[in-house]
Enzyme design. Structure first.
Site, PDB file in Angstrom:
ATOM      1  N   THR A 182       0.846  -1.191   0.000  1.00 14.16           N
ATOM      2  CA  THR A 182       0.000   0.000   0.000  1.00 14.16           C
ATOM      3  C   THR A 182       0.878   1.237   0.000  1.00 14.16           C
ATOM      4  O   THR A 182       1.854   1.289   0.742  1.00 14.16           O
ATOM      5  CB  THR A 182      -0.845   0.032   1.299  1.00 14.16           C
ATOM      6  N   ARG A 210     -14.408  -7.128   1.353  1.00 11.18           N
ATOM      7  CA  ARG A 210     -13.548  -6.699   2.474  1.00 11.18           C
ATOM      8  C   ARG A 210     -12.966  -5.304   2.211  1.00 11.18           C
ATOM      9  O   ARG A 210     -12.500  -4.991   1.121  1.00 11.18           O
ATOM     10  CB  ARG A 210     -12.420  -7.716   2.648  1.00 11.18           C
ATOM     11  N   VAL A 211     -13.009  -4.484   3.245  1.00  5.60           N
ATOM     12  CA  VAL A 211     -12.381  -3.162   3.191  1.00  5.60           C
ATOM     13  C   VAL A 211     -11.317  -3.128   4.279  1.00  5.60           C
ATOM     14  O   VAL A 211     -11.578  -3.526   5.419  1.00  5.60           O
ATOM     15  CB  VAL A 211     -13.431  -2.045   3.406  1.00  5.60           C
ATOM     16  N   GLY A 212     -10.136  -2.664   3.941  1.00  4.89           N
ATOM     17  CA  GLY A 212      -9.053  -2.613   4.922  1.00  4.89           C
ATOM     18  C   GLY A 212      -8.949  -1.259   5.602  1.00  4.89           C
ATOM     19  O   GLY A 212      -9.902  -0.472   5.614  1.00  4.89           O
ATOM     20  N   ASP A 213      -7.789  -0.997   6.136  1.00  2.00           N
ATOM     21  CA  ASP A 213      -7.574   0.251   6.872  1.00  2.00           C
ATOM     22  C   ASP A 213      -7.349   1.457   5.957  1.00  2.00           C
ATOM     23  O   ASP A 213      -7.612   2.596   6.339  1.00  2.00           O
ATOM     24  CB  ASP A 213      -6.339   0.118   7.777  1.00  2.00           C
ATOM     25  N   THR A 233       0.657   0.773   6.684  1.00  2.00           N
ATOM     26  CA  THR A 233       0.629  -0.307   5.705  1.00  2.00           C
ATOM     27  C   THR A 233       0.681  -1.627   6.479  1.00  2.00           C
ATOM     28  O   THR A 233       1.087  -1.659   7.630  1.00  2.00           O
ATOM     29  CB  THR A 233       1.815  -0.185   4.721  1.00  2.00           C
ATOM     30  N   GLY A 234       0.240  -2.684   5.824  1.00  2.21           N
ATOM     31  CA  GLY A 234       0.259  -3.985   6.486  1.00  2.21           C
ATOM     32  C   GLY A 234      -1.137  -4.513   6.738  1.00  2.21           C
ATOM     33  O   GLY A 234      -2.080  -4.142   6.029  1.00  2.21           O
ATOM     34  N   GLY A 236      -4.456  -4.681   7.604  1.00  2.00           N
ATOM     35  CA  GLY A 236      -5.372  -3.579   7.876  1.00  2.00           C
ATOM     36  C   GLY A 236      -6.278  -3.788   9.065  1.00  2.00           C
ATOM     37  O   GLY A 236      -6.625  -2.826   9.762  1.00  2.00           O
TER      38      GLY A 236
END
Ligand code: ASP
Length: 323
Positions: A182, A210-213, A233-234, A236
């Protein structure tokens, strides 16, 4: 491992790894001139473009948008924009957000077919009363704003996805060296104003929907023009659970250097996340004075730092000394 044991392990780790002995960015030192930081080696190209935008009279907001656009537009980058790795069903779904010096923010999540989600996020911020649009609604809005619908799944990424699908079978997605990248960027212009951006195709093989951070203000990105900005990053889910970037900025508000703030939030995540050793999470941070920080759970996280005409990739210190 129960949380007390985890805490003790981490305390021991802290003394072994020198956590707390933060890098030497003196609190009082004010760094002059524009500064741009962004996650990973890919940040180098983004930083170059971002700096060029500032040099040509663009705003710090233009700079963080156009900078990360470079990576979104690269079909060979598997984790951002076109060419991004698909979800478990083979759909490329993108997440991004942007935040400016006036505390305004825009975000899109679960957006398909548009290669520059960060620019759509900026339009959400500037042309609507809302902060966040998702899925079909975000796509409809993007098309109305003049963005072009494109096929984001490249032949190369499709081939890689097919191979990975056989390998992982029904396992849940994991963040490893091939699928995290990211790009988060924080910039400060010559007048000291800050903006930030964050854009991703998310964790490879994520569940559909799915939605991440990365598009979540306060998780993947946070900017407060009085204090500083941070991006993550990473994995989420771990970042969302701890409101990661907002917490880094909050610690800076309370006097921590960017380096101390990144370290403290990575340690907090490690304390709270059961399988913390198996995930990667990294933060970058920049404060109003121009001091920078970066820290991650696992070794291998790098960031790009542009200042005084020099742009270089730097390794971040980490909690675990293995990658
Ligand atoms: N943070 C991103 C997400 O969880 C992934 C990454 O940084 O690689 O979607």
């Amino acid at each position: 491992m129960n949380s007390r044991r985890r805490f003790l392990t981490l305390s021991a780790l802290g003394s072994l790894t020198g956590i707390g002995s933060h890098q030497t960015f003196g609190q009082s030192k004010h760094v002059k001139g524009p500064i741009i930081i962004s996650t990973w080696k890919t940040g180098l190209r983004a930083n170059d473009r971002a700096y060029e935008v500032l040099q040509n009279g663009g705003s710090v907001l233009d700079c963080v948008e156009k900078g990360v656009n470079v990576i979104e537009n690269d079909p060979n980058n598997r984790t951002v924009g076109i060419g991004g790795f698909p979800d478990v069903e083979g759909n490329v779904t993108l997440d991004a957000c942007i935040m400016d010096q006036r505390q305004r923010c825009g975000s899109v999540a679960f957006l398909q077919h548009i290669k520059n989600p960060v620019s759509v996020a900026r339009k959400v911020m500037e042309n609507t009363k809302h902060v966040m649009l998702v899925g079909e609604g975000a796509l409809k809005f993007a098309l109305e704003q003049g963005f072009k619908k494109e096929m984001l799944l490249t032949e190369e990424t499709l081939a890689a996805w097919k191979k990975r699908k056989v390998e992982v079978g029904k396992k849940l997605p994991e963040i490893n060296i091939e699928n995290h990248d990211t790009i988060g960027m924080i910039a400060r212009d010559a007048d000291g104003n800050l903006s930030g951006s964050c854009t991703t195709s998310g964790a490879g093989m994520k569940l559909h929907g799915r939605v991440g951070d990365s598009p979540i203000i306060g998780a993947g990105l946070y900017v407060d023009n009085d204090i500083g900005g941070a991006a993550a990053t990473g994995w989420g889910e771990a970042v969302i659970e701890n409101a990661g970037s907002a917490m880094v900025v909050e610690l800076m508000r309370h006097g921590r250097s960017p380096q101390e703030a990144c370290e403290e939030i990575v340690k907090r995540i490690a304390n709270k996340f059961e399988d913390w050793r198996s995930i990667q999470v990294g933060f970058i941070a920049l404060n109003k004075a121009g001091q920078i920080g970066a820290f991650s759970i696992r070794k291998g996280f790098t960031y790009a730092h542009h200042h005084g005409g020099a742009n270089s990739e730097k390794p971040a210190d980490s909690l675990l000394k293995e990658g």
